[in-house]
Write a protein that holds these residues in place. Sequence first.
Motif, short mmCIF file in Angstrom:
data_model
loop_
_atom_site.label_atom_id
_atom_site.label_comp_id
_atom_site.label_asym_id
_atom_site.label_seq_id
_atom_site.Cartn_x
_atom_site.Cartn_y
_atom_site.Cartn_z
N PRO A 141 0.82 -1.20 0.13
CA PRO A 141 0.01 -0.07 0.03
C PRO A 141 0.94 1.18 0.18
N GLY A 142 0.69 2.09 -0.88
CA GLY A 142 1.12 3.47 -0.94
C GLY A 142 0.29 4.55 -0.86
N SER A 143 0.79 5.91 -0.80
CA SER A 143 0.00 7.12 -0.57
C SER A 143 -0.99 7.05 -1.91
N THR A 144 -0.69 6.78 -3.07
CA THR A 144 -1.56 6.78 -4.41
C THR A 144 -2.13 5.57 -4.71
N GLY A 145 -1.91 4.60 -4.14
CA GLY A 145 -2.65 3.37 -4.42
C GLY A 145 -2.01 1.93 -3.83
N THR A 146 -2.65 0.87 -4.00
CA THR A 146 -2.06 -0.48 -3.57
C THR A 146 -1.59 -1.31 -4.62
N LYS A 147 -0.29 -1.52 -4.47
CA LYS A 147 0.35 -2.45 -5.57
C LYS A 147 0.43 -3.81 -4.75
N ILE A 148 -0.21 -4.83 -5.78
CA ILE A 148 -0.14 -6.02 -5.33
C ILE A 148 0.67 -6.99 -6.47
N LEU B 16 11.94 8.36 -5.68
CA LEU B 16 11.05 9.60 -6.16
C LEU B 16 9.62 8.91 -6.34
N GLY B 17 8.86 9.12 -5.14
CA GLY B 17 7.57 8.32 -5.31
C GLY B 17 6.25 9.50 -4.82
N GLY B 18 5.34 8.88 -4.10
CA GLY B 18 4.41 9.94 -3.73
C GLY B 18 5.14 10.52 -2.33
N GLY B 19 6.26 9.79 -1.61
CA GLY B 19 7.06 10.42 -0.75
C GLY B 19 8.45 10.24 -1.38
N SER C 143 7.32 16.89 -2.39
CA SER C 143 7.00 15.60 -3.18
C SER C 143 5.85 15.80 -3.88
N PRO C 144 5.04 14.93 -4.48
CA PRO C 144 3.85 15.04 -5.00
C PRO C 144 2.61 15.50 -3.98
N ASN C 145 2.82 14.99 -2.80
CA ASN C 145 1.88 14.97 -1.69
C ASN C 145 2.28 15.58 -0.23
N SER D 138 -2.58 18.79 -8.16
CA SER D 138 -2.66 17.35 -8.52
C SER D 138 -1.39 17.04 -8.03
N ASP D 139 -1.34 15.55 -7.55
CA ASP D 139 -0.31 14.84 -7.07
C ASP D 139 0.37 14.10 -8.33
N ASP D 140 -0.39 14.28 -9.64
CA ASP D 140 0.10 13.19 -10.72
C ASP D 140 1.04 14.00 -11.47
N LEU D 141 2.45 13.61 -11.44
CA LEU D 141 3.44 14.11 -12.35
C LEU D 141 3.22 14.34 -13.78
N ARG D 142 2.57 12.98 -14.25
CA ARG D 142 2.29 12.92 -15.56
C ARG D 142 1.18 13.88 -16.17
N GLU D 143 0.10 14.43 -15.19
CA GLU D 143 -0.69 15.59 -15.87
C GLU D 143 -0.02 16.87 -15.83
N GLY E 163 11.75 4.90 -8.18
CA GLY E 163 10.32 5.38 -7.95
C GLY E 163 9.59 5.74 -9.02
N GLY E 164 8.34 6.04 -8.89
CA GLY E 164 7.44 6.54 -9.94
C GLY E 164 7.84 7.56 -10.89
N MET E 165 8.30 8.56 -9.97
CA MET E 165 8.75 9.81 -10.82
C MET E 165 9.76 9.80 -11.66
N ALA E 166 10.83 8.66 -11.32
CA ALA E 166 11.80 8.53 -12.21
C ALA E 166 11.46 8.04 -13.71
N HIS E 167 10.31 7.90 -13.81
CA HIS E 167 9.91 7.49 -15.21
C HIS E 167 9.91 8.88 -16.13
N ASP E 168 9.86 9.99 -15.36
CA ASP E 168 9.58 11.13 -16.21
C ASP E 168 11.00 11.74 -16.81
N SER E 169 10.98 11.56 -18.15
CA SER E 169 12.32 12.00 -18.75
C SER E 169 12.91 13.31 -18.40
N1 LIG Z 1 5.18 6.68 -16.15
C1 LIG Z 1 5.18 7.53 -15.21
N2 LIG Z 1 5.68 8.99 -15.43
C2 LIG Z 1 5.81 9.92 -15.01
N3 LIG Z 1 5.47 10.02 -13.70
C3 LIG Z 1 4.95 8.90 -13.08
C4 LIG Z 1 4.81 7.74 -13.84
N4 LIG Z 1 4.46 6.72 -12.86
C5 LIG Z 1 4.14 7.43 -11.71
N5 LIG Z 1 4.51 8.72 -11.72
C6 LIG Z 1 4.24 9.72 -10.68
O1 LIG Z 1 4.84 8.94 -9.62
C7 LIG Z 1 4.21 9.37 -8.28
C8 LIG Z 1 3.86 8.37 -7.63
O2 LIG Z 1 4.85 7.49 -7.21
P1 LIG Z 1 4.74 5.89 -7.28
O3 LIG Z 1 6.12 5.17 -6.73
O4 LIG Z 1 4.32 5.54 -8.46
O5 LIG Z 1 3.52 5.82 -5.98
P2 LIG Z 1 3.45 5.48 -4.57
O6 LIG Z 1 4.53 6.39 -3.97
O7 LIG Z 1 2.18 6.14 -4.05
O8 LIG Z 1 3.84 4.15 -4.28
C9 LIG Z 1 3.00 10.23 -9.09
O9 LIG Z 1 3.25 11.61 -8.96
C10 LIG Z 1 2.82 9.93 -10.13
O10 LIG Z 1 2.30 10.84 -11.16
#
Ligand SMILES: Nc1ncnc2c1ncn2[C@@H]1O[C@H](COP(=O)(O)OP(=O)(O)O)[C@@H](O)[C@H]1O
Length: 367
Positions: free
Chosen positions: A11-18, A185-188, A212-214, A254-259, A304-310
């Motif tokens: 469970p994370g701050s933006t969802g539950t991964k299983i 680099l995630g929600g936290g 961070s995002p939130n 928004s806490d969504d980096l993609r948006e 972390g999730g935000m590392a997907h952002d180029s």
């Molecule tokens: N493919 C992606 N490209 C850009 N940002 C992303 C991508 N996937 C997740 N994120 C961003 O990463 C943050 C969430 O981090 P993540 O590690 O996925 O979640 P959590 O910390 O809740 O487990 C959000 O701001 C989300 O927009």
Amino acid sequence: MELKALLAVNPGSTGTKIAWFLGDRELWRENLLHGPDELAPFASVTDQFSFRLEAVEAAVRRRGSSLEELAAVVGRGGIVEAIPGGTYIVDDLLIEHLRRGRPWEHASNLGGLIARCLGDRLSVPAFIVDPVSVDEFEPEVRVTGLPELPKHSLVHALNVRATAKRAGRELGLDWRGVNFVIAHLGGGISVAAMKRGRIIDVNNANEFGPFSPNRAGTVPAGDLVRLCFSGRYSEKDMIDSLIRRGGLLAYCGSDDLRELRRRAADGDEATELVLRALAFQIAKEAGSMAAALGGDVEAVILTGGMAHDSHLRSDLTARLQWIAPVLAYPGEDEMAALAEGARAVLEGEEEARSYREAVERSRRLGL
Ligand SMILES: Nc1ncnc2c1ncn2[C@@H]1O[C@H](COP(=O)(O)OP(=O)(O)O)[C@@H](O)[C@H]1O
Ligand SMILES: CCCC(=O)OP(=O)(O)O
């Protein structure tokens, strides 16, 4: 040897991964997203337990898997007492500490609670691995400037350690023999100094460091105190501002980096400034962790999730490559790390740790 089925719950701050594993092979995974509006009705993280448990059970059914096949359930560990890294049986003391949500509530606390609930129902063991309260600090790290406010270790230990192991494999090095700066680099956000396998220093995803995002990260302490005593906000309001409605969410809604990246690309200059500031703060934190390692850094790792952002990766690489080569492992290896921790115990490669014994030792050490 019969391959054992494992369910990992993160469970994370933006969802539950299983994720469902057979032996060390992942058969499927899902990221059950929970938007801020879905979680808003719950007064506490612990109150989210049934909501998240039902989401997990529904996803397992949707996938056509059967809980009865499981040999164990493993959850991401939460904010509990300061303990070393490793795989822990979810004992009654750990359940009590996961439920209490002190000093901070966090979604990861639900990982052990969900694992134990399912484990008890199925009569199989429930584990947590490398909880966020892993504490391997060097003594001087705890000194903050006010004796009554020591620095506590709160870190994405599971992914930080898993990422270090991956970097070691890919670089052909023993991860316990070199130093890394690792930015989760995630929600936290956790920006950690890992010295020969131990997280000797890290910011604190809820208390200080980059926003961070939130989460707000470091804010002016004096102004924070004046805001707390202004009479305009309750303690819960202030805590929510710092760890639920801070950071990107506070500045950009928004806490969504993609948006937000799309908005910046469409010419939204205010959002572009905040995203530039995000990179700036992360880079400064990584520089301070390089100093904590005396500049002896094998690699700087972005994960972390935000590392997907180029754009973010490029900005951070430009700012940090003076320290060491910058590697990127976007997303996280947390699910594989959870399964690996449980599998190692089930197959007798590693002894499960006792949370109660680890807490008693930490208390003897005054942690
Ligand atoms: N493919 C992606 N490209 C850009 N940002 C992303 C991508 N996937 C997740 N994120 C961003 O990463 C943050 C969430 O981090 P993540 O590690 O996925 O979640 P959590 O910390 O809740 O487990 C959000 O701001 C989300 O927009
Ligand atoms: C280090 C505390 C745990 C945390 O912040 O996890 P998320 O980024 O998943 O919220």
